[in-house]
Enzyme design. Structure first.
Site, PDB file in Angstrom:
ATOM      1  N   HIS A 250      56.530 143.211  71.112  1.00 38.00           N
ATOM      2  CA  HIS A 250      55.238 142.523  71.145  1.00 38.00           C
ATOM      3  C   HIS A 250      55.217 141.329  70.191  1.00 38.00           C
ATOM      4  CE1 HIS A 250      51.076 141.688  71.491  1.00 38.00           C
ATOM      5  NE2 HIS A 250      50.596 142.492  70.576  1.00 38.00           N
TER       6      HIS A 250
ATOM      7  N   LYS B 125      55.418 148.704  73.970  1.00 35.16           N
ATOM      8  CA  LYS B 125      55.985 149.828  73.248  1.00 35.16           C
ATOM      9  C   LYS B 125      57.496 149.696  73.073  1.00 35.16           C
ATOM     10  CE  LYS B 125      55.923 153.735  71.291  1.00 35.16           C
ATOM     11  NZ  LYS B 125      57.074 153.180  70.569  1.00 35.16           N
TER      12      LYS B 125
ATOM     13  N   CYS C 247      45.644 139.051  70.240  1.00 34.81           N
ATOM     14  CA  CYS C 247      46.862 139.401  70.986  1.00 34.81           C
ATOM     15  C   CYS C 247      46.790 138.985  72.443  1.00 34.81           C
ATOM     16  CB  CYS C 247      47.142 140.894  70.872  1.00 34.81           C
ATOM     17  SG  CYS C 247      47.503 141.405  69.192  1.00 34.81           S
TER      18      CYS C 247
END
Lengths: 395, 141
Positions: free
Chosen positions: A337, A333, A86
């Site tokens: 993402h 959040k 990520c």
């Protein structure tokens, strides 16, 4: 002693697509949208780009730099696909900064893209993990749940403390026009959401999103002739730390934070020359893939003492008007993402905050902004620090 | 914990390094890999000692399989859990007395009763003719 990158590269322009369910666009379209926004922002033409680094995670390999070259029709340009879990997006930015600081490129493009929702999974696709229920890999929610139960045991943190992160970030993201989940949530909603891996519920997890982001990096003396000649941002530091991909089998791994973040942050503060980073960092975009992760990040980045991170958020010190605003954008959040894009999206947000033109909530009086992008089981972490235009060397 | 009938259970992928471990589990024996040169234990199995870098000194030694829960995750919602297992169930990360950590499930204990630091002991679960998995049981007293 290496010279370091401080003030040897500048962010000349940034772009970002809206994040979310982008069924009507494919990955090349998203990437082109983000990159052309960054070109326009910088005041350059696509052909001015000397080299490209593009972050993307799925489907892990078989991509090549061609994903950017084809999307941008920049055939023949040197382009490299970056994959570091990520943290792929901020690692792409790191590579672009290195090329510029080395004097090899006048203009380097860092970008990232992910088109993940149409792969049909709930959460991240796990087909490559070959997970066995007993002796296999650990899913993303499960590994951060292992950390959450440890932190709750060690420091007395509660599920309400975790929920406070979701409440703050959704509140921030509700005002950002490019965020995926533009709505507020309450503590009760977070606690009442289906439990995906106790103690983490669905609203403790970040969004799985489509999207792309891009950053134009250039030498400061060139940035002085481009569109943001008076307010381009300085690259103060960009660090990467990679630790084990299998902490679950590492007997000295305490799950109370991630060593890769601590190391990257320590080196980034030093490279940036920040002597009192708690006071000097004016905002931080941190990798809140889960609510627990943000709390651990805040401690690992030493924005406060490790055990105090829950109180730091609960008492509003991480709010937009707090001591150190954390995820003013809404974070992973609420903003979403799209894996490979997230690191570049953080640079997009930090840059616009330091230029006082944030799309969403504007933080006040920030001179230095930090981006923190965490990959794998805390395995690969990139930390970058940008400085507002007036933090640069005077000529 | 129980399994859902009719859904195949993924079996351990055997290789030259881990075969002795799974063959021992089949016999209801618990063994750990230890370096004969530096006396350290390791998990998962491997051909070379990652500490002293000795080759051909890794040996399999019996273990009581005792330790304590280092951390845990509970799965309480279907669709989020492994489909072959009935919810709720716990996944525990156990630190064995030898210092190595293993992941498995708790037998005969409700997820709400799992706690960090809880003493546990290995147990064996015969699932079919050619599959035995190791689990952990709460150690009483």
């Amino acid at each position: 002693m290496p010279q370091g990158i401080r003030d040897r590269a500048a962010v000349a322009g940034v772009g970002c697509t809206p994040f979310g369910e982008r069924w009507d666009d494919n990955a090349p379209n998203l990437l082109a949208d983000a990159c052309f926004e960054a070109f326009d922002d910088a005041g350059i033409q696509p052909g001015d780009v000397d080299a490209i680094w593009v972050g993307s995670l799925y489907p892990f390999t078989g991509l090549s730099g061609g994903i950017a070259v084809d999307a941008l029709k920049l055939f023949g340009k040197p382009a490299t696909h970056v994959e570091n879990f990520c943290a792929s997006g901020l690692d792409a930015f790191r590579n672009a900064c290195y090329a510029v600081a080395a004097g090899i490129c006048d203009v380097a493009l860092a970008c990232g893209v992910e088109k993940i929702l149409d792969q049909g999974s709930a959460g991240l696709p796990t087909d490559i993990l070959g997970a066995h229920p007993v002796m296999g890999s650990v899913s993303a929610p499960a590994v951060f749940a292992l950390a959450a139960t440890r932190a709750m045991e060690a420091w007395g943190w509660t599920r309400e403390d975790l929920a406070a992160v979701a409440v703050k970030n959704h509140d921030n993201g509700s005002d950002h026009p490019k965020a995926h989940f533009r709505r507020q949530v309450s503590v009760d909603q977070v606690l009442g959401a289906p439990c995906i891996a106790y103690p983490l519920g669905r609203l403790d997890a970040c969004g799985v999103s489509d999207g792309a982001a891009a950053v134009v990096v250039t030498r400061p003396e060139i940035a002085r002739d481009l569109a943001h000649k008076d307010d381009f941002c300085w690259v103060k530091s960009v660090q990467l730390s990679v630790h084990t991909g299998w902490p679950v089998y590492k007997s000295d791994f305490d799950y109370l934070g991630f060593p890769a973040t601590r190391q990257a942050a320590r080196q980034a503060y030093e490279e940036a020359g920040l002597t009192d980073h708690r006071d000097q960092i004016g905002l931080a975009e941190v990798h809140d893939c889960f609510t627990i992760t943000e709390l651990l990040n805040i401690g690992d980045l030493d924005l406060c003492d490790q055990a105090d991170a829950a109180a730091f958020v609960r008492e509003g010190l991480a709010n937009v008007d707090g001591e150190t605003p954390v995820n003013a954008s809404g974070g992973l959040k609420s903003f979403g993402h799209p894996i490979g894009a997230t690191g570049c999206r953080m640079i997009y947000e930090v840059t616009r905050q330091l230029q006082e033109r944030a799309d969403g909530r504007q933080v006040k009086d920030a001179s230095f902004g930090l981006a923190h992008n965490l990959g794998g089981q805390g395995s690969a972490v990139a930390v970058a620090i940008l400085g507002a235009n007036d933090t640069g060397p005077t000529v | 914990m129980e399994y859902v009938p009719g859904i195949p259970i993924l079996k351990p992928s055997l290789d030259a390094d881990n075969r002795p471990f799974w063959e021992a589990v089949r016999r209801h024996e618990f063994v750990l890999q230890k370096c004969g040169s530096c006396d350290r234990y390791f998990q998962p199995p491997r051909p070379m000692c990652p500490e002293c870098r000795s080759m051909d000194t890794m040996e399999w030694v019996p273990s009581a399989g005792r330790g304590q829960v280092y951390s845990f995750v509970n799965f309480t919602t279907d669709r989020m859990a492994y489909p072959a297992m009935k919810i709720p169930y716990s996944v525990v990360l156990v630190e064995l007395e030898e210092g190595v950590r293993m992941i498995s499930n708790m037998l005969d204990l409700e997820p709400d009763d799992v706690q960090i630091g809880m003493p546990v002991e290995v147990a064996f679960d015969d699932l079919d003719e050619d599959l035995t998995l190791f689990k952990f049981k709460k150690l009483e007293g």
